[in-house]
Design an enzyme around this catalytic site. Structure first.
Site, PDB file in Angstrom:
ATOM      1  N   GLU A 181      49.174  70.662  19.009  1.00 14.43           N
ATOM      2  CA  GLU A 181      47.957  70.057  18.856  1.00 14.43           C
ATOM      3  C   GLU A 181      48.118  68.700  19.648  1.00 14.43           C
ATOM      4  O   GLU A 181      47.090  68.268  20.350  1.00 14.43           O
ATOM      5  CB  GLU A 181      47.858  69.603  17.383  1.00 14.43           C
ATOM      6  CG  GLU A 181      47.197  71.060  17.010  1.00 14.43           C
ATOM      7  CD  GLU A 181      47.576  70.963  15.172  1.00 14.43           C
ATOM      8  OE1 GLU A 181      47.890  70.080  14.578  1.00 14.43           O
ATOM      9  OE2 GLU A 181      47.243  72.254  14.616  1.00 14.43           O
ATOM     10  N   ASP A 207      48.490  61.467  15.451  1.00 16.77           N
ATOM     11  CA  ASP A 207      47.549  62.545  14.538  1.00 16.77           C
ATOM     12  C   ASP A 207      47.522  62.564  13.152  1.00 16.77           C
ATOM     13  O   ASP A 207      48.592  63.239  12.597  1.00 16.77           O
ATOM     14  CB  ASP A 207      47.593  63.900  15.309  1.00 16.77           C
ATOM     15  CG  ASP A 207      46.580  65.223  14.637  1.00 16.77           C
ATOM     16  OD1 ASP A 207      45.765  64.675  13.662  1.00 16.77           O
ATOM     17  OD2 ASP A 207      46.783  66.002  15.217  1.00 16.77           O
TER      18      ASP A 207
END
Ligand code: ADP
Ligand code: MG
Length: 618
Positions: A181, A207
């Site tokens: 990701e 994140d």
């Protein structure tokens, strides 16, 4: 880079709490993030089962508090894990749905669907979310979509990555690539700034999502992305902030009303949903009011909360995030000042205090917020999908993505100590040999156990496989043997061991086949998925027939009344109409018990009675 895939290729961020899908638009030279049928660009990773139907996404999320046992979320926390895994055991305590151990200690989710018990794997639940994302893209592109790049957290093990591929396959997708990701987010970001990439550029991707937290350090040079280090916490994110708020308000509610709601799951769920909304609001407003009507024993809940209070409640967690950033920099042997860009990703990276702490940590550096934090990961995945597709992306010829080992790999030779051969965050492909020695005098053979993980004791790490190296010459302990680890570009691990004096060798290739579904199993699940799809379609078609009947009854009644037709009818006609309407009403009130054709036939009957009467009355 080889471009092998034909047709549309999308990028899917399969999130723990929310998923997002994007596609590269060549004409505009940018990624389009696709909105779902509810108009939202992110879709809750929720699947629910009811007496009548299966629901995916927003609709499943919206009914979660009234159907808790059969509303499944967090499948990503289960995927590729064992039931007895400590993480799974801890999570199970928090979930309102039931999870039991299946074959090979695989976790199985139990739901009630159409009055029957169903057993589902995490791969199946994830495949349902992926199907929803595929259909979202297909509706927008007006074309079937086969190929996809799917994102996974950086800390995902080999088994978790492979299980994610299986989920994609069950959803009818050809999974072209599994991408981390944060790497995807950086890819999206780097593309925006490609003109700056001539010199080496270090990027920190932060994140903070709904349930997971990831930090990654990347270097971009000559259009090559290199992951330098990753760190994270599998259990830190928006839900934890929501839970802390709930705990706080439970105490406040008790203080004010002398009642304790902790034993009431429904009240807690309603309060949690309200807290989540308040958390979002507090990213923009300095205070907000939370209201829940008749939360417990008829008592309304009404409290206000300031941003400062929210920050104090969660400060410890925010600080933990910063410690993780620090750890990641240490891992990569990089200094704060060597970071050129700090990129924010994930819904919770919008929290002002988090941004401020991060900015302070980086000595006042401006943070990059130009990419929508909810969409950055899907955006990067869509870029990667386009790169792998036929034609690729115009103007970006040499973009290469390098991958790293997400977890350290090592061996144990008898004692419960992890000997790391390949540390995590090592670029792959790689080959590395390390010298070990026999643990006992006159050992004729040594067992080599291969592990992945960061813990000092191998017992706490993940056993990937083991093999024997035999034929040792008689020698005191400490006799040398060489162990060689190799990882190819697809992440396939091969471990070989050699005793030099005799030249005896043995090797093992870690395929994780035990963990993975067999092709028959996948085939069966694809058929099952098609069955679910067909049932959903059938159900929706029945609902349309019901709506058509309901509409017809309503409008005809209206017509009769408006034109004053009813009073002019003979008593025989009146009775005929009344009984026809009653029959239709009864059918509709019977809810969903009848099949579609019963409603269709009833509508036809009604029409054949009403239409002549209306025609006659002109
Ligand atoms: P995932 O963890 O599935 O990748 P996201 O990155 O989309 O999920 O993050 C979802 C989380 O972000 C949820 O906890 C949600 O409440 C939170 N969130 C969304 N918008 C905001 C906001 N404006 N302020 C604070 N938190 C937010
Ligand atoms: Mg995410």
């Amino acid at each position: 880079m080889k471009r092998r895939y034909e047709g549309f290729a999308v990028g899917i961020d399969l999130g723990t709490t929310y998923s997002c899908v994007g596609v590269w638009q060549d004409q505009q030279s940018r990624v389009e993030i696709i909105h779902n049928d509810q108009g939202n660009k992110t879709t809750p990773s929720f699947v629910a089962f009811t007496e009548n139907q299966r629901l995916i996404g927003d609709v499943a999320h919206n009914q979660a508090s009234t159907n808790p046992q059969n509303t499944i979320f967090d499948a990503k926390r289960l995927i590729g894990r064992k039931f007895s895994d400590a993480v799974v055991q801890k999570d199970i305590m928090l979930w309102p749905f039931k999870v039991i151990p299946g074959v090979n200690d695989k976790p199985i989710i139990i739901v009630n669907y159409k009055g029957e018990e169903k057993q589902l794997s995490a791969e199946e639940i994830s495949s349902m979310v992926l199907t929803k994302m595929r259909e979202t893209a297909e509706a927008y592109l007006e074309s079937p979509v086969k190929n996809a790049v799917i994102t996974v957290p950086a800390y995902f093990s080999d088994a978790q990555r492979k299980a994610t591929i299986d989920a994609g396959t069950i959803a009818g997708l050809n999974v072209m690539w599994i991408i981390n990701e944060p790497t995807a987010a950086a890819l999206a970001y780097g593309l925006d700034k490609r003109s700056n990439c001539d010199a080496e550029r270090n990027i920190c991707v932060f994140d903070l999502g709904g349930g997971t937290f990831d930090v990654s350090l990347l270097t971009i040079k000559d259009k090559v992305f290199q992951v330098r280090a990753t760190a994270g916490n599998t259990h830190l994110g928006g839900m934890d902030f929501d839970n802390r708020m709930v705990d706080y308000f439970v105490k406040e509610f008790k203080k004010k009303n002398k009642v304790d709601i902790t034993g009431n799951p429904k009240a807690l769920r309603r309060l949690r949903a309200a807290c989540e909304r308040a958390k979002r609001t507090l990213s923009f407003a300095v205070d907000t009011t939370i209201e829940v009507d008749a939360l417990f024993q008829g008592i309304d809940f009404c409290f206000s909360i300031s941003r400062v209070r929210f920050e104090n409640i969660n400060m410890e967690l925010f600080e933990e995030c910063m410690e993780t950033v620090d750890k990641c920099l240490n891992d990569a042997k990089m200094t704060k000042s060597s970071i050129h860009d700090v990129v924010l990703v994930g819904g919770c990276s919008r929290i002002p205090k988090v941004q401020q702490l991060l900015q302070d940590y980086f000595n006042g550096k401006d943070l990059c917020k130009s990419i929508n934090p909810d969409e950055a990961v899907a955006c990067g995945a869509a870029v990667q999908a386009a790169l792998l597709s036929e034609g690729g992306i115009k103007n970006v010829p040499n973009l290469v993505l390098m991958d790293v080992t997400p977890l350290s790999l090592g061996i144990a030779t008898g004692i419960d100590v992890m000997n790391v051969v390949i540390p995590r965050n090592t670029n792959i492909p790689i080959k590395k040999t390390k010298r070990y020695s026999t643990p006992k005098d006159n050992a004729v053979r040594v067992s080599i156990n291969v592990y992945e993980g960061e813990r000092a004791r191998v017992g706490d790490n993940n056993l990937l496989g083991s093999f024997w190296l035999s034929g040792f010459p008689r020698a005191p302990r400490g006799h040398p043997l060489d162990v060689c680890f190799g990882i190819d570009e697809n992440g396939i691990i091969t471990v070989s061991a050699e005793e030099k004096t005799t030249g005896n060798k043995n090797r093992i290739t870690i395929t994780n086949d035990k963990e993975r579904m067999s092709s028959e199993e996948i085939k069966r699940l694809i058929q099952e998925a098609e069955k679910y799809q067909a049932e959903d379609k059938k159900y929706l078609s029945k609902v349309s027939a019901m709506i058509a009947l309901d509409d017809y009854v309503y409008s005809t009644r209206h017509t009769l009344k408006k034109k004053d037709i009813y009073s002019k009818l003979s008593s025989q006609e009146k009775e005929k109409i009344n009984s026809a309407i009653e029959k239709a009403r009864n059918l509709l009130d019977d809810d969903y018990q009848q099949e579609e054709d019963v409603f269709v036939d009833c509508l036809e009957d009604l029409k054949s009675i009403f239409e002549p009467i209306i025609a006659k009355s002109g």
